[in-house]
Design a protein around this motif. Structure first.
Motif, short mmCIF file in Angstrom:
data_model
loop_
_atom_site.label_atom_id
_atom_site.label_comp_id
_atom_site.label_asym_id
_atom_site.label_seq_id
_atom_site.Cartn_x
_atom_site.Cartn_y
_atom_site.Cartn_z
N LYS A 97 -54.22 1.47 58.35
CA LYS A 97 -53.91 0.11 57.87
C LYS A 97 -53.82 -0.87 59.04
N GLU A 98 -53.46 -0.36 60.20
CA GLU A 98 -53.39 -1.21 61.39
C GLU A 98 -54.73 -1.32 62.10
N ARG A 99 -55.75 -0.66 61.56
CA ARG A 99 -57.10 -0.68 62.12
C ARG A 99 -57.11 -0.24 63.58
N TYR A 100 -56.40 0.83 63.82
CA TYR A 100 -56.30 1.34 65.19
C TYR A 100 -57.05 2.66 65.30
N GLY A 101 -57.56 2.94 66.51
CA GLY A 101 -58.18 4.22 66.79
C GLY A 101 -59.66 4.11 67.11
N SER A 102 -60.15 5.13 67.78
CA SER A 102 -61.57 5.20 68.14
C SER A 102 -62.36 5.79 66.97
N PRO A 103 -63.69 5.72 67.02
CA PRO A 103 -64.49 6.37 65.96
C PRO A 103 -64.14 7.84 65.79
N ALA A 104 -63.87 8.53 66.89
CA ALA A 104 -63.49 9.95 66.79
C ALA A 104 -62.15 10.11 66.06
N ASP A 105 -61.23 9.19 66.32
CA ASP A 105 -59.95 9.24 65.62
C ASP A 105 -60.15 9.02 64.12
N TRP A 106 -60.97 8.06 63.78
CA TRP A 106 -61.20 7.77 62.36
C TRP A 106 -61.88 8.93 61.65
N LYS A 107 -62.67 9.69 62.38
CA LYS A 107 -63.29 10.88 61.78
C LYS A 107 -62.22 11.85 61.30
N HIS A 108 -61.12 11.94 62.06
CA HIS A 108 -60.02 12.81 61.65
C HIS A 108 -59.15 12.16 60.59
N MET A 109 -59.01 10.82 60.66
CA MET A 109 -58.06 10.14 59.78
C MET A 109 -58.60 9.85 58.39
N LEU A 110 -59.87 9.50 58.28
CA LEU A 110 -60.41 9.06 57.00
C LEU A 110 -60.20 10.05 55.85
N PRO A 111 -60.31 11.37 56.08
CA PRO A 111 -60.06 12.29 54.96
C PRO A 111 -58.65 12.20 54.38
N ALA A 112 -57.72 11.54 55.09
CA ALA A 112 -56.38 11.37 54.55
C ALA A 112 -56.38 10.48 53.32
N LEU A 113 -57.47 9.78 53.07
CA LEU A 113 -57.59 8.95 51.88
C LEU A 113 -58.03 9.76 50.67
N LEU A 114 -58.48 10.99 50.90
CA LEU A 114 -58.89 11.88 49.81
C LEU A 114 -57.67 12.52 49.16
N PRO A 115 -57.81 13.06 47.97
CA PRO A 115 -56.72 13.88 47.41
C PRO A 115 -56.38 15.00 48.39
N GLU A 116 -55.12 15.37 48.46
CA GLU A 116 -54.69 16.31 49.49
C GLU A 116 -55.39 17.65 49.38
N SER A 117 -55.60 18.12 48.16
CA SER A 117 -56.26 19.43 48.00
C SER A 117 -57.67 19.39 48.57
N LEU A 118 -58.37 18.29 48.37
CA LEU A 118 -59.72 18.16 48.91
C LEU A 118 -59.68 18.03 50.43
N HIS A 119 -58.69 17.33 50.92
CA HIS A 119 -58.53 17.19 52.37
C HIS A 119 -58.33 18.56 53.01
N ARG A 120 -57.48 19.38 52.43
CA ARG A 120 -57.23 20.71 52.99
C ARG A 120 -58.50 21.56 52.93
N TRP A 121 -59.22 21.47 51.84
CA TRP A 121 -60.47 22.24 51.71
C TRP A 121 -61.45 21.82 52.80
N LEU A 122 -61.54 20.52 53.06
CA LEU A 122 -62.47 20.03 54.07
C LEU A 122 -62.10 20.54 55.46
N ILE A 123 -60.81 20.59 55.76
CA ILE A 123 -60.37 21.11 57.06
C ILE A 123 -60.76 22.58 57.20
N ARG A 124 -60.54 23.33 56.14
CA ARG A 124 -60.91 24.76 56.18
C ARG A 124 -62.41 24.93 56.35
#
Length: 314
Positions: A276-303
């Motif tokens: 929301k603060e629009r902070y972080g590098s492109p690499a950071d956003w690669k890790h952060m963007l999945p937090a907008l997904l449902p949590e179950s899908l986020h966990r599946w993506l990490i696995r």
């Protein structure tokens, strides 16, 4: 005659741990103190235990449950000592805590606060090693203290008039209330280090402020932002980029700490605030963007990305 030190102890359903904390006060080699215990509407035997104590230096205040900040403020309003210390009802001190801290402040009349080392007890995995913080009375003190709360609340002895001038603790804060106070007290005035481990933080299965990592991290960030708004002149020497690193960047680091420990629920909450603060590098956003997904899908993506569908903690 007023005591030299007022000790304020907020108590809420603390009877299981309270005797050890009070014993550590009674064992102090510096004896000129008063202990103001504030029962914050406990539903267990805390109040009865406190009222049964016979040491004349102890006073008990009872109030309806209002939270730890209000409890500390109630004790602070009744304090009469030149110095004030805060000890939670589940933590303890070394017997020389008051003597060493008082000696340090008495020798430095210009200093408003003394801080010491501490040890976390009850943690596993080698996280309980004793720690002595560095000397923060340096040219970069403002930046160092602003970046994070540098000591636990019971590792401090402060001048009472300075704490009261800063209006004590803000009742609206559920976390980082001590960080907010020390910013007001310690940044503009000299502080002194006592290089010894004299305070002990006890981890247990009860309700502790450290248990909710996302709430604590976000509260810390909000306190920083509010302090910046109140005292912009104290950061005029820092670039806008550096200030963002100390605020949004520090919050992002806390999100990563939780992420790599696979505490995904905490990381998700923190990442959403950072985005929301629009902070972080492109690499950071690669890790952060999945937090907008449902949590179950986020966990599946990490696995899936880790190549280990069954290996991630829930």
């Amino acid at each position: 005659m007023a005591p030299t030190v007022s000790i304020i102890m907020p108590c809420y359903n603390a009877v299981a741990h309270l005797p050890d904390s009070v014993r550590s006060v009674l064992a102090q080699t510096f004896a000129d103190w008063e202990l103001i215990a504030v029962d914050d509407g406990s539903s267990d035997a805390t109040l009865a235990w406190l009222q049964a104590q016979t040491d004349a230096r102890m006073r008990v205040i009872h109030q309806h449950n209002q939270g730890v900040s209000a409890a500390r403020n109630a004790g602070l309003a009744q304090a009469t000592g030149t110095y004030v210390a805060f000890l939670d009802a589940d933590d303890t001190w070394h017997p020389d805590f008051l003597s060493r801290m008082h000696e340090a402040l008495d020798a430095r009349p210009e200093a408003v606060l003394a801080y010491c080392g501490w040890q976390n007890l009850g943690q596993t995995g080698g996280r309980g090693e004793p720690f002595v913080p560095p000397d923060y009375e340096t040219p970069d003190k403002t930046e160092k203290l602003f970046a994070g709360c540098r000591w636990p609340i019971h590792a401090v002895l402060a001048r009472r008039d300075t704490v009261q001038a800063a209006r004590g603790f803000e009742p609206g804060l559920k976390n980082a209330e001590d960080f907010a106070l020390w910013l007001e007290v310690a940044i503009p005035s000299p502080i002194v280090r006592v290089p010894a481990v004299l305070a002990y933080y006890h981890f247990h299965n009860g309700v502790q402020a450290s248990n909710d990592r996302a709430r604590a991290a976000i509260a810390h960030w909000r306190v920083q932002r509010r302090y910046l708004q109140r005292h912009p002149e104290r950061f005029a020497h820092l670039s806008a980029d550096r200030i963002r690193r100390l605020t949004d960047g520090e919050l992002l680091l806390r999100g990563y700490e939780s992420y790599w420990k696979r505490d995904i629920g905490t990381a998700r909450q923190i990442f959403r605030v950072v985005m929301k603060e629009r902070y972080g590098s492109p690499a950071d956003w690669k890790h952060m963007l999945p937090a907008l997904l449902p949590e179950s899908l986020h966990r599946w993506l990490i696995r899936a990305l880790a190549g280990d569908i069954a290996g991630v903690e829930k």
